[in-house]
Design an enzyme around this catalytic site. Structure first.
Site, PDB file in Angstrom:
ATOM      1  CD  GLN A 140      -2.552   0.750   2.700  1.00 44.35           C
ATOM      2  OE1 GLN A 140      -3.260  -0.434   3.172  1.00 44.35           O
ATOM      3  NE2 GLN A 140      -2.937   1.874   3.555  1.00 44.35           N
ATOM      4  N   GLY A 141       1.045   1.879  -1.086  1.00 41.00           N
ATOM      5  CA  GLY A 141       1.851   3.095  -1.405  1.00 41.00           C
ATOM      6  C   GLY A 141       1.130   4.373  -1.193  1.00 41.00           C
ATOM      7  CD  GLU A 258      -4.526  -0.353   7.171  1.00 44.31           C
ATOM      8  OE1 GLU A 258      -4.606   0.290   6.191  1.00 44.31           O
ATOM      9  OE2 GLU A 258      -3.652  -0.534   7.976  1.00 44.31           O
ATOM     10  CD  GLU A 375      -2.410  11.135  18.533  1.00 44.53           C
ATOM     11  OE1 GLU A 375      -2.028  10.483  17.556  1.00 44.53           O
ATOM     12  OE2 GLU A 375      -1.665  10.610  19.606  1.00 44.53           O
TER      13      GLU A 375
HETATM   14  C1  FAD Z   1       3.621  -0.260  11.242  1.00 49.20           C
HETATM   15  C2  FAD Z   1       3.617   0.531  10.295  1.00 49.20           C
HETATM   16  C3  FAD Z   1       3.024   0.065   9.077  1.00 49.20           C
HETATM   17  C4  FAD Z   1       2.708   1.166   8.217  1.00 49.20           C
HETATM   18  N1  FAD Z   1       2.408   0.547   6.826  1.00 49.20           N
HETATM   19  C5  FAD Z   1       1.987   1.379   5.944  1.00 49.20           C
HETATM   20  C6  FAD Z   1       1.858   0.996   4.672  1.00 49.20           C
HETATM   21  O1  FAD Z   1       1.899  -0.130   4.217  1.00 49.20           O
HETATM   22  N2  FAD Z   1       1.387   1.893   3.557  1.00 49.20           N
HETATM   23  C7  FAD Z   1       1.423   3.436   4.052  1.00 49.20           C
HETATM   24  O2  FAD Z   1       1.345   4.166   3.078  1.00 49.20           O
HETATM   25  N3  FAD Z   1       1.613   3.807   5.022  1.00 49.20           N
HETATM   26  C8  FAD Z   1       2.055   2.971   6.187  1.00 49.20           C
HETATM   27  N4  FAD Z   1       2.292   3.397   7.378  1.00 49.20           N
HETATM   28  C9  FAD Z   1       2.389   4.869   7.674  1.00 49.20           C
HETATM   29  C10 FAD Z   1       1.246   5.329   8.469  1.00 49.20           C
HETATM   30  O3  FAD Z   1       0.103   5.390   7.697  1.00 49.20           O
HETATM   31  C11 FAD Z   1       1.638   6.801   9.043  1.00 49.20           C
HETATM   32  O4  FAD Z   1       2.721   6.591   9.793  1.00 49.20           O
HETATM   33  C12 FAD Z   1       0.576   7.429   9.779  1.00 49.20           C
HETATM   34  O5  FAD Z   1      -0.427   7.770   8.934  1.00 49.20           O
HETATM   35  C13 FAD Z   1       1.123   8.693  10.527  1.00 49.20           C
HETATM   36  O6  FAD Z   1       1.609   9.687   9.446  1.00 49.20           O
HETATM   37  P1  FAD Z   1       3.215  10.109   9.895  1.00 49.20           P
HETATM   38  O7  FAD Z   1       4.056   9.085  10.050  1.00 49.20           O
HETATM   39  O8  FAD Z   1       3.610  11.163   8.567  1.00 49.20           O
HETATM   40  O9  FAD Z   1       2.983  10.732  11.003  1.00 49.20           O
HETATM   41  P2  FAD Z   1       2.369  12.761  11.358  1.00 49.20           P
HETATM   42  O10 FAD Z   1       1.186  12.761  10.192  1.00 49.20           O
HETATM   43  O11 FAD Z   1       3.448  13.536  10.914  1.00 49.20           O
HETATM   44  O12 FAD Z   1       2.079  12.503  12.824  1.00 49.20           O
HETATM   45  C14 FAD Z   1       2.723  12.627  13.791  1.00 49.20           C
HETATM   46  C15 FAD Z   1       1.925  12.922  14.893  1.00 49.20           C
HETATM   47  O13 FAD Z   1       1.218  14.084  14.952  1.00 49.20           O
HETATM   48  C16 FAD Z   1      -0.162  13.714  15.148  1.00 49.20           C
HETATM   49  N5  FAD Z   1      -0.911  14.785  14.276  1.00 49.20           N
HETATM   50  C17 FAD Z   1      -0.891  14.869  12.826  1.00 49.20           C
HETATM   51  N6  FAD Z   1      -1.811  15.699  12.350  1.00 49.20           N
HETATM   52  C18 FAD Z   1      -2.602  15.722  13.660  1.00 49.20           C
HETATM   53  C19 FAD Z   1      -3.973  16.545  13.623  1.00 49.20           C
HETATM   54  N7  FAD Z   1      -4.519  17.278  12.636  1.00 49.20           N
HETATM   55  N8  FAD Z   1      -4.564  16.470  14.857  1.00 49.20           N
HETATM   56  C20 FAD Z   1      -4.010  15.953  15.930  1.00 49.20           C
HETATM   57  N9  FAD Z   1      -2.666  15.377  15.776  1.00 49.20           N
HETATM   58  C21 FAD Z   1      -2.171  15.216  14.588  1.00 49.20           C
HETATM   59  C22 FAD Z   1      -0.282  12.408  14.755  1.00 49.20           C
HETATM   60  O14 FAD Z   1      -1.395  11.694  15.227  1.00 49.20           O
HETATM   61  C23 FAD Z   1       0.984  11.790  15.039  1.00 49.20           C
HETATM   62  O15 FAD Z   1       0.813  11.380  16.475  1.00 49.20           O
HETATM   63  C24 FAD Z   1       2.616   2.670   8.556  1.00 49.20           C
HETATM   64  C25 FAD Z   1       3.052   3.072   9.851  1.00 49.20           C
HETATM   65  C26 FAD Z   1       3.300   2.027  10.723  1.00 49.20           C
HETATM   66  C27 FAD Z   1       3.834   2.495  12.107  1.00 49.20           C
END
Ligand code: FAD
Length: 392
Positions: A140-141, A258, A375
């Site tokens: 899933q990209g 999911e 969140e």
């Molecule tokens: C084990 C694992 C598997 C994954 N697999 C995939 C995959 O297969 N494909 C894929 O595409 N992605 C994948 N991901 C990525 C995952 O979808 C993202 O990590 C997730 O959506 C959070 O995005 P970010 O890491 O950019 O954090 P950010 O969006 O930068 O968030 C950082 C922190 O800020 C908080 N935050 C951000 N915006 C807000 C807001 N508006 N209000 C309140 N709080 C906020 C978040 O809750 C978080 O605590 C995976 C992640 C993990 C940990």
């Protein structure tokens, strides 16, 4: 048992219209009858390569040949009829009988339904059966550096060129990408300002020239994810999933599956883990067991509602955000209880079972991030379900 369907193997499922309870009984009987064949699937290998290439694919194939993972899918994608809830009982009964569900079940429940629903007839009939047979896995990209929670701001770009789209950009945290043959890629086909309205979903072959996979090591020591670089990757127009600029709807459906359908499997697994924990750690307090049981049961009820909606072909909307929120809360609570009740074993022991506890504990820390951070689920519940004022 009569034979139904198109493979040479004898199917165990004689009537896909059986009720859920009747089907459950038939599946339990099948597991009993095939206990010797299933025995080798009781323990997951520690090596992820082996989980994907050998163990998981073999279990998936066994279940496919017997008809179990063809239940709940229409005939044109290799299914034999029945409803989504039939699929759910197979994963649940497997894990409760002590056979860890193959990783492929998650892909099957998250991306399989999206291709079956939004893919062209050619795509769905060619590729969904491959997934069900365990012939290949998909990734899933979606996420990018700088576009995780704020997925609508993604920057990977797709530019139209004749009969193709040409994709350039970067994805990150793509789970198990090194084992995937295809990837659901979200790319920008509109302007940056068009945000979620200018995104298209593509079904991309991972061996297309221009794709580089760089494994990322997780705290478990396994390369759980990769970052993906797309450098002028040529994707035929026939590989668009859904409408051009309609990728947001596809991605929300995937995230709904999911957060909902996959949560059903997770609750079954957590129930089984809780049973193991109670059996293995006499120091666990009644309070901790009760609270974990309560959370897992709440998740079960929520996920059941989502499964019913999927079975009835209803729109999921944003309600699976509840499932996801409770799922991550339950998972963290369960493994916190495990750490508290057997700290030395969980942190230090090296035997296979203890290593599994440790890895599951570590992975549970991610449950409030993947599939949409906790969140964000709170925001969705507050704004879209409870009608509280929107974030500025
Ligand atoms: C084990 C694992 C598997 C994954 N697999 C995939 C995959 O297969 N494909 C894929 O595409 N992605 C994948 N991901 C990525 C995952 O979808 C993202 O990590 C997730 O959506 C959070 O995005 P970010 O890491 O950019 O954090 P950010 O969006 O930068 O968030 C950082 C922190 O800020 C908080 N935050 C951000 N915006 C807000 C807001 N508006 N209000 C309140 N709080 C906020 C978040 O809750 C978080 O605590 C995976 C992640 C993990 C940990």
């Amino acid at each position: 048992m009569s034979s139904v369907g198109t493979t040479n193997a004898t199917l165990a499922v004689s009537d896909p219209d059986l009720s859920i309870d009747e089907m459950r009984e038939v599946f339990r009987q099948w597991m009993t009858d095939h206990a010797a064949e299933l025995e080798r699937f009781r323990t997951l290998p520690t090596d992820v390569d082996e989980i994907f290439s050998g163990h998981g694919a073999a279990l998936q194939r066994l279940l496919y040949d017997a008809g179990w993972v063809r239940l709940g899918w229409p005939a044109d994608v290799g299914g034999i009829g029945g409803v989504v809830a039939h699929r759910a009982l197979v994963g649940e009964e497997l894990v409760l009988a002590g056979y860890p569900t193959p990783f492929s079940f998650a892909t099957q429940e998250v991306m399989g339904p999206a291709l079956a629903r939004y893919g062209s007839p050619e795509l769905r009939t060619e590729f969904v059966p491959r997934l069900l047979r365990g012939q290949e896995s998909w990734c899933q990209g979606f996420s990018e550096p700088g576009a995780g929670s704020d997925l609508g701001s993604l920057r990977t770009k797709a530019v139209e060129r004749g009969d193709d789209w040409v994709i350039t950009g970067e994805k990150i945290w793509t789970s198990w990408a090194q084992y995937a043959s295809r990837c659901f890629v979200l790319a920008r086909t509109g302007t940056q300002e068009s945000a979620h309205r200018g995104i298209t979903a593509f079904f991309v072959d991972m061996d297309t020239p221009g794709i580089t996979r760089s494994p990322l090591r997780a705290i478990t020591g396994q390369d759980d994810f990769s970052s993906l670089h797309f450098d002028n990757v040529v994707v035929p127009k026939a590989r668009v999933i859904g409408e051009v600029n309609g990728g947001w709807g596809v991605s929300m459906f995937i995230l709904g599956c999911e957060r909902g359908a996959a949560a059903w499997q997770r609750q079954a697994w957590m129930r089984w883990q809780l049973e193991q924990l109670v059996a293995q750690s006499p120091d666990l307090s009644d309070e901790a067991v009760g609270e974990a049981f309560e959370l897992i049961s709440a998740l079960r009820l929520l996920a059941r509602r989502t499964l019913r909606a999927l079975s009835a072909g209803e729109e999921l909307g944003v309600r699976p955000s509840f499932d996801k929120y409770v799922m991550s809360t339950a998972e963290k609570f369960l493994f916190d209880a495990a750490l508290k009740s057997m700290p030395e074993r969980l942190l230090l022991a090296d035997d296979h079972e203890s290593t599994d506890w440790r890895n599951d504990y570590l992975y549970s820390r991610a449950s409030s991030i993947y599939g949409g951070a906790k969140e964000i689920q709170r925001n969705i519940i507050a704004e879209r379900i409870l009608g509280l004022p929107r974030e500025k």
